[in-house]
Motif scaffolding. Structure first.
Motif, PDB file in Angstrom:
ATOM      1  N   ALA A  36      19.100  18.087  57.120  1.00  0.00           N
ATOM      2  CA  ALA A  36      19.319  19.182  58.069  1.00  0.00           C
ATOM      3  C   ALA A  36      20.822  19.364  58.260  1.00  0.00           C
ATOM      4  N   PHE A  37      21.233  20.616  58.376  1.00  0.00           N
ATOM      5  CA  PHE A  37      22.633  20.905  58.686  1.00  0.00           C
ATOM      6  C   PHE A  37      22.722  22.272  59.331  1.00  0.00           C
ATOM      7  N   SER A  38      23.737  22.441  60.142  1.00  0.00           N
ATOM      8  CA  SER A  38      23.990  23.725  60.798  1.00  0.00           C
ATOM      9  C   SER A  38      25.180  24.393  60.149  1.00  0.00           C
ATOM     10  N   PHE A  39      25.242  25.695  60.310  1.00  0.00           N
ATOM     11  CA  PHE A  39      26.358  26.476  59.775  1.00  0.00           C
ATOM     12  C   PHE A  39      26.497  27.734  60.613  1.00  0.00           C
ATOM     13  N   THR A  40      27.630  28.385  60.465  1.00  0.00           N
ATOM     14  CA  THR A  40      27.911  29.615  61.203  1.00  0.00           C
ATOM     15  C   THR A  40      28.026  30.763  60.215  1.00  0.00           C
ATOM     16  N   THR A  41      27.415  31.885  60.563  1.00  0.00           N
ATOM     17  CA  THR A  41      27.500  33.064  59.710  1.00  0.00           C
ATOM     18  C   THR A  41      28.758  33.856  60.074  1.00  0.00           C
ATOM     19  N   LEU A  42      29.063  34.871  59.288  1.00  0.00           N
ATOM     20  CA  LEU A  42      30.263  35.675  59.552  1.00  0.00           C
ATOM     21  C   LEU A  42      30.222  36.389  60.898  1.00  0.00           C
ATOM     22  N   ASP A  43      29.021  36.693  61.387  1.00  0.00           N
ATOM     23  CA  ASP A  43      28.944  37.359  62.693  1.00  0.00           C
ATOM     24  C   ASP A  43      28.957  36.369  63.858  1.00  0.00           C
ATOM     25  N   GLY A  44      29.147  35.077  63.548  1.00  0.00           N
ATOM     26  CA  GLY A  44      29.260  34.063  64.602  1.00  0.00           C
ATOM     27  C   GLY A  44      27.955  33.396  64.988  1.00  0.00           C
ATOM     28  N   THR A  45      26.852  33.775  64.346  1.00  0.00           N
ATOM     29  CA  THR A  45      25.562  33.161  64.640  1.00  0.00           C
ATOM     30  C   THR A  45      25.535  31.736  64.091  1.00  0.00           C
ATOM     31  N   ILE A  46      25.073  30.813  64.910  1.00  0.00           N
ATOM     32  CA  ILE A  46      24.898  29.431  64.450  1.00  0.00           C
ATOM     33  C   ILE A  46      23.452  29.287  63.996  1.00  0.00           C
ATOM     34  N   ALA A  47      23.277  28.815  62.783  1.00  0.00           N
ATOM     35  CA  ALA A  47      21.942  28.644  62.206  1.00  0.00           C
ATOM     36  C   ALA A  47      21.796  27.225  61.694  1.00  0.00           C
ATOM     37  N   ASN A  48      20.566  26.830  61.457  1.00  0.00           N
ATOM     38  CA  ASN A  48      20.263  25.530  60.883  1.00  0.00           C
ATOM     39  C   ASN A  48      19.431  25.780  59.636  1.00  0.00           C
ATOM     40  N   LYS A 105      37.555  40.065  55.994  1.00  0.00           N
ATOM     41  CA  LYS A 105      38.497  40.978  55.321  1.00  0.00           C
ATOM     42  C   LYS A 105      38.192  41.066  53.828  1.00  0.00           C
ATOM     43  N   TRP A 106      37.986  39.922  53.201  1.00  0.00           N
ATOM     44  CA  TRP A 106      37.720  39.866  51.773  1.00  0.00           C
ATOM     45  C   TRP A 106      36.444  40.622  51.426  1.00  0.00           C
ATOM     46  N   ASN A 107      35.378  40.420  52.213  1.00  0.00           N
ATOM     47  CA  ASN A 107      34.101  41.055  51.886  1.00  0.00           C
ATOM     48  C   ASN A 107      34.111  42.553  52.174  1.00  0.00           C
ATOM     49  N   LYS A 108      34.998  43.025  53.029  1.00  0.00           N
ATOM     50  CA  LYS A 108      35.125  44.481  53.212  1.00  0.00           C
ATOM     51  C   LYS A 108      35.520  45.135  51.899  1.00  0.00           C
ATOM     52  N   GLU A 109      36.350  44.452  51.127  1.00  0.00           N
ATOM     53  CA  GLU A 109      36.761  44.971  49.818  1.00  0.00           C
ATOM     54  C   GLU A 109      35.656  44.822  48.778  1.00  0.00           C
ATOM     55  N   LYS A 110      34.925  43.716  48.837  1.00  0.00           N
ATOM     56  CA  LYS A 110      33.921  43.405  47.813  1.00  0.00           C
ATOM     57  C   LYS A 110      32.581  44.085  48.078  1.00  0.00           C
ATOM     58  N   GLY A 111      32.150  44.137  49.320  1.00  0.00           N
ATOM     59  CA  GLY A 111      30.911  44.819  49.672  1.00  0.00           C
ATOM     60  C   GLY A 111      29.626  44.064  49.375  1.00  0.00           C
ATOM     61  N   PHE A 112      29.666  42.737  49.351  1.00  0.00           N
ATOM     62  CA  PHE A 112      28.443  41.971  49.130  1.00  0.00           C
ATOM     63  C   PHE A 112      27.553  42.076  50.362  1.00  0.00           C
ATOM     64  N   THR A 113      26.247  42.180  50.140  1.00  0.00           N
ATOM     65  CA  THR A 113      25.322  42.356  51.254  1.00  0.00           C
ATOM     66  C   THR A 113      24.490  41.108  51.544  1.00  0.00           C
ATOM     67  N   PHE A 114      24.643  40.070  50.754  1.00  0.00           N
ATOM     68  CA  PHE A 114      23.974  38.811  51.068  1.00  0.00           C
ATOM     69  C   PHE A 114      24.812  38.061  52.098  1.00  0.00           C
ATOM     70  N   PRO A 115      24.198  37.165  52.870  1.00  0.00           N
ATOM     71  CA  PRO A 115      24.941  36.446  53.911  1.00  0.00           C
ATOM     72  C   PRO A 115      26.040  35.550  53.336  1.00  0.00           C
ATOM     73  N   ILE A 116      27.228  35.712  53.878  1.00  0.00           N
ATOM     74  CA  ILE A 116      28.375  34.890  53.505  1.00  0.00           C
ATOM     75  C   ILE A 116      28.767  34.085  54.740  1.00  0.00           C
ATOM     76  N   CYS A 117      28.977  32.798  54.535  1.00  0.00           N
ATOM     77  CA  CYS A 117      29.262  31.893  55.642  1.00  0.00           C
ATOM     78  C   CYS A 117      30.564  31.149  55.383  1.00  0.00           C
ATOM     79  N   PRO A 118      31.412  31.043  56.392  1.00  0.00           N
ATOM     80  CA  PRO A 118      32.633  30.257  56.209  1.00  0.00           C
ATOM     81  C   PRO A 118      32.307  28.767  56.168  1.00  0.00           C
ATOM     82  N   ASP A 119      33.005  28.058  55.318  1.00  0.00           N
ATOM     83  CA  ASP A 119      32.887  26.601  55.234  1.00  0.00           C
ATOM     84  C   ASP A 119      34.309  26.048  55.151  1.00  0.00           C
TER      85      ASP A 119
END
Length: 170
Positions: A36-48, A105-119
């Protein structure tokens, strides 16, 4: 003479560095249950990751400066995100060493629609691997590792897509 020595050293270094098996840096083996691990999405949501139990999960680890990563991300968008429209597939791409602000900022240029999460501190990456990017991992509906791939290749993505589809069918 100096040129010959340089060429010899270059070839020796390249041969040595390429002989390192990327799979020796996998921290989980095929069939292992993921922790199990938690992570944060780009919109600030914390998920597990446990929030996605019973679903097929595809994880990608990339960096914005990595050219093989930049080759693989459009394949993820086109062939996995847009090509496999099963609601039981979860796609998560983790920007290894990147914070949310930079990735937004980076994804605004790329336009990927799958969830991207900072690590940013590589905490999620280090659950699975100790070295190299890009990395891809397919986790089955049972929460176990099905497939791990290092680098970018068309053959590697064919194996990933096949593993995802097979798990979704079961």
């Amino acid at each position: 003479m100096k040129k010959s020595i340089f060429v010899f050293l270059f070839i020796s270094f390249f041969s040595f560095s390429c002989s390192d098996d990327p799979n020796s840096h996998n921290l989980l083996n095929t069939g292992d249950k993921i922790p199990a691990f938690s992570f944060t999405t780009l919109d600030g949501t914390i998920a597990n990751i446990k929030d996605f139990e019973g679903k097929t999960i595809f994880l990608n680890f990339f960096s914005t400066w990595c050219s093989p990563c930049l080759k693989g991300l459009p394949v993820i968008q086109k062939q996995i995100k847009e090509g496999i429209t099963d609601e039981n597939l979860v796609i998560l791409a983790f920007g290894r060493g990147h914070n949310a602000e930079d990735l937004i900022k980076w994804n605004k240029e790329k336009g990927f629609t799958f969830p991207i999460c900072p690590d940013e501190n590589q905490t999620v990456y280090e659950i699975f691997f100790s070295k190299y990017i890009p990395r891809n991992i397919v986790i089955g509906k049972d929460g176990r590792v099905i497939l791990q791939e290092c680098g970018y290749s068309e053959e590697g993505f064919e194996r990933i897509i096949e593993a995802i589809k097979k798990d979704l069918e079961n």
